[in-house]
Design a protein around this motif. Structure first.
Motif, short mmCIF file in Angstrom:
data_model
loop_
_atom_site.label_atom_id
_atom_site.label_comp_id
_atom_site.label_asym_id
_atom_site.label_seq_id
_atom_site.Cartn_x
_atom_site.Cartn_y
_atom_site.Cartn_z
N GLU A 253 0.85 -1.23 -0.06
CA GLU A 253 0.08 -0.11 -0.05
C GLU A 253 1.09 1.24 0.09
OE1 GLU A 253 -2.69 2.03 3.31
OE2 GLU A 253 -3.55 0.07 2.57
N VAL A 254 0.55 2.09 -0.83
CA VAL A 254 1.35 3.42 -1.18
C VAL A 254 0.50 4.63 -1.20
CG1 VAL A 254 3.23 2.36 -2.41
CG2 VAL A 254 1.14 3.40 -3.40
N PRO A 255 0.75 5.73 -0.85
CA PRO A 255 -0.21 6.95 -1.03
C PRO A 255 -0.70 7.03 -2.29
CG PRO A 255 1.84 7.55 0.24
CD PRO A 255 2.14 6.08 -0.22
N GLY A 256 -2.19 6.79 -2.34
CA GLY A 256 -2.71 6.66 -3.50
C GLY A 256 -3.38 5.59 -4.27
N GLY A 257 -2.70 4.43 -3.63
CA GLY A 257 -2.90 3.06 -4.23
C GLY A 257 -2.62 1.94 -3.87
N THR A 258 -2.69 0.67 -4.32
CA THR A 258 -1.81 -0.32 -3.81
C THR A 258 -1.14 -0.85 -4.92
OG1 THR A 258 -3.44 -0.80 -2.16
CG2 THR A 258 -2.35 -2.67 -2.92
N LEU A 259 -0.05 -1.63 -4.76
CA LEU A 259 0.87 -1.97 -5.98
C LEU A 259 1.18 -3.18 -5.63
CD1 LEU A 259 3.33 0.88 -6.13
CD2 LEU A 259 1.76 0.37 -7.97
N LEU A 260 1.21 -4.16 -6.83
CA LEU A 260 1.74 -5.69 -6.81
C LEU A 260 3.27 -5.64 -7.05
CD1 LEU A 260 -1.29 -7.32 -8.41
CD2 LEU A 260 -1.05 -6.96 -6.17
N VAL A 261 3.98 -6.30 -6.07
CA VAL A 261 5.38 -6.21 -6.38
C VAL A 261 6.09 -7.62 -6.28
CG1 VAL A 261 7.67 -5.38 -5.23
CG2 VAL A 261 5.38 -4.10 -5.22
N ALA A 262 6.49 -7.96 -7.20
CA ALA A 262 7.22 -9.36 -7.35
C ALA A 262 8.59 -9.44 -6.48
CB ALA A 262 7.65 -9.63 -8.81
N GLY A 263 8.47 -10.81 -5.91
CA GLY A 263 9.74 -11.05 -4.90
C GLY A 263 9.40 -10.91 -3.44
N GLU A 264 10.10 -11.30 -2.79
CA GLU A 264 9.87 -11.27 -1.20
C GLU A 264 10.11 -9.80 -0.62
OE1 GLU A 264 8.87 -12.19 2.18
OE2 GLU A 264 9.18 -14.06 1.07
N THR A 265 9.15 -9.26 0.07
CA THR A 265 9.39 -8.09 0.46
C THR A 265 9.17 -7.97 2.00
OG1 THR A 265 6.84 -7.99 0.46
CG2 THR A 265 7.83 -7.01 -1.43
N GLY A 266 9.27 -9.06 2.61
CA GLY A 266 9.34 -9.17 4.15
C GLY A 266 7.89 -9.19 4.75
N PRO A 267 8.00 -8.99 5.95
CA PRO A 267 6.73 -9.39 6.77
C PRO A 267 5.54 -8.44 6.48
CG PRO A 267 8.17 -8.64 8.21
CD PRO A 267 9.01 -8.81 6.86
N THR A 268 4.22 -8.94 6.79
CA THR A 268 3.27 -8.14 6.86
C THR A 268 3.28 -7.10 7.92
OG1 THR A 268 1.60 -9.78 5.93
CG2 THR A 268 0.59 -7.83 7.10
N GLY A 269 3.32 -5.52 7.39
CA GLY A 269 3.48 -4.42 8.18
C GLY A 269 4.64 -3.84 7.87
N ALA A 270 5.67 -4.37 7.27
CA ALA A 270 6.94 -3.74 7.08
C ALA A 270 7.01 -2.66 6.04
CB ALA A 270 7.85 -4.92 6.58
N VAL A 271 7.71 -1.63 6.08
CA VAL A 271 7.60 -0.53 5.42
C VAL A 271 8.78 -0.82 4.44
CG1 VAL A 271 8.03 2.08 4.99
CG2 VAL A 271 6.54 0.95 7.06
N ARG A 272 8.39 -0.75 3.04
CA ARG A 272 9.52 -0.92 1.92
C ARG A 272 9.59 0.08 1.01
NH1 ARG A 272 11.41 -3.69 5.36
NH2 ARG A 272 11.60 -5.80 5.45
N ARG A 273 10.80 0.40 0.41
CA ARG A 273 10.95 1.71 -0.65
C ARG A 273 10.64 0.85 -1.77
NH1 ARG A 273 14.70 6.52 0.26
NH2 ARG A 273 13.05 6.80 1.69
N LEU A 274 9.97 1.41 -2.94
CA LEU A 274 9.94 0.98 -4.00
C LEU A 274 10.19 1.97 -5.05
CD1 LEU A 274 6.11 -0.13 -3.76
CD2 LEU A 274 8.26 -1.30 -3.32
N ARG A 275 10.83 1.62 -5.97
CA ARG A 275 11.66 2.37 -7.03
C ARG A 275 10.62 2.08 -8.34
NH1 ARG A 275 15.19 2.53 -11.31
NH2 ARG A 275 16.41 4.35 -11.71
#
Length: 359
Positions: A253-275
């Motif tokens: 979930e990002v400001p303004g929508g929800t993105l589908l991201v391939a690959g392991e992103t870590g646990p639910t609730g974790a904050v991740r930076r997307l490029r």
């Protein structure tokens, strides 16, 4: 908060740089070689003193017209391009030297916490001459942190490392970013490092500050040269909502929508930076059916500027209301004209790929 303004002459170089930085997070000083990034950092450290200078760190004045706190009395840690460890001391002794420098400062950064965060416990008894470049820098960062600084300065800490060593140390820097409550001033000429680590960006040119502010805003600002790089990109922080192990896809979930991201992103609730590269974002008037593109989000066109004769760089904000995260799209001039796009239009941003910039 950090308030800084340094003005003066050093040989043929003229510096007149002013900026503010938050009291936590990473503020990156970025710009071409010779623009004054390291000079500013050395001014903050008190290693260079110009006639005119102002520096306030979390309410404490380190420099003004009437006051100049010498380097050894400034509560700061400094990590240089080269690790500069004591060769006659073990890793443990180098780290303990940081504690000795803290003197009477309260020990808010614990020795065991630093050792765990930087993964240097297994190196304790090794002489520093037997460490890899990445290991040396991790120890140098640990020593700086254990001096209990109010401010951490990092002057291109990865520039002397080979690619493998840089990739080794970046996750440790990201972990520090997540847990440290002290501000970090980070100098780099590598935009990929900046995209991955920084919260705030100070863009320098010819001894001055051209712009400063949140990195997401400056990377997508059409008035700045960052959008004219060969591969301009938007960065945004998102929170992991869930992960589908069958397809290896996470919903973020990002400001303004929800993105589908391939690959392991870590646990639910974790904050991740997307490029998101501008070259991976196409625009349409309506949602396209039967497509392999996973992400199609409403967005509003904020502005557009020609890139050469054949392309347009379009700045958008996610969400139908245009209040979400900034996004860039690089499309052909033909597509822009054919579809009749204009600033203020609501469009569908089709995102071909979303990269995890912060692991």
């Amino acid at each position: 908060m950090i308030e800084a303004h340094f003005s003066g002459q050093q040989g043929s170089f003229r510096l007149d740089a002013a900026f503010t930085a938050p009291e936590s997070g990473v503020t990156a000083l970025f710009g071409p070689s010779g623009c004054g990034k390291t000079t500013v950092l050395r001014c903050v450290a008190g290693l260079i003193r110009f006639d005119k200078g102002k520096l306030i760190v979390n309410g404490e004045t380190w420099q003004s017209d009437r006051k100049f706190v010498p380097t050894h009395r400034r509560a700061l840690g400094y990590v240089f391009q080269e690790a500069s460890l004591f060769p006659h001391l073990s890793v443990r002794k180098n780290l303990e030297f940081g504690l000795k420098r803290a003197r009477r400062r309260s020990h808010t950064i614990a020795f065991d916490d630093v050792v765990d965060l930087l993964g240097v416990g297994q190196l304790f008894d090794r002489p520093t001459a037997h460490l890899s470049g990445g290991e040396r820098q991790r120890v140098a960062i640990g020593r700086a942190l254990l001096s209990q600084p109010q401010l951490l300065l990092m002057d291109e800490p990865l520039s002397a490392l080979d690619r493998l060593s840089r990739e080794e140390i970046l996750p440790y820097l990201e972990r520090l970013h997540e847990v440290l409550s002290i501000p970090v001033l980070y100098v780099s000429h590598d935009i990929a490092e900046i995209e991955r680590l920084a919260d705030t960006l100070v863009l320098m040119r010819s001894g001055g500050v051209r712009a400063s502010g949140p990195i997401a805003e400056l990377l997508s600002d059409p008035s700045l040269p960052l959008v004219r790089m060969p591969d301009p990109a938007a960065v945004m922080d998102g929170r992991v909502r869930d992960f589908d192990p069958k397809y290896g896809i996470a919903r973020v979930e990002v400001p303004g929508g929800t993105l589908l991201v391939a690959g392991e992103t870590g646990p639910t609730g974790a904050v991740r930076r997307l490029r998101i590269s501008a070259n991976d974002v196409s625009l349409s008037r309506e949602t396209t059916k039967d497509t392999t593109i996973l992400n199609a989000l409403p967005a509003r066109i904020v502005s557009a500027a020609p890139e050469g004769e054949m392309q347009m760089t379009v700045r958008l904000k996610l969400g139908a209301d245009g209040k979400g995260a900034p996004l860039l799209s690089r499309i052909s001039r033909l597509s822009w004209d054919r579809l009749g796009f204009q600033p203020g239009d609501t469009v569908v941003a089709q995102i071909k790929a979303v990269a995890l910039a912060k692991a």
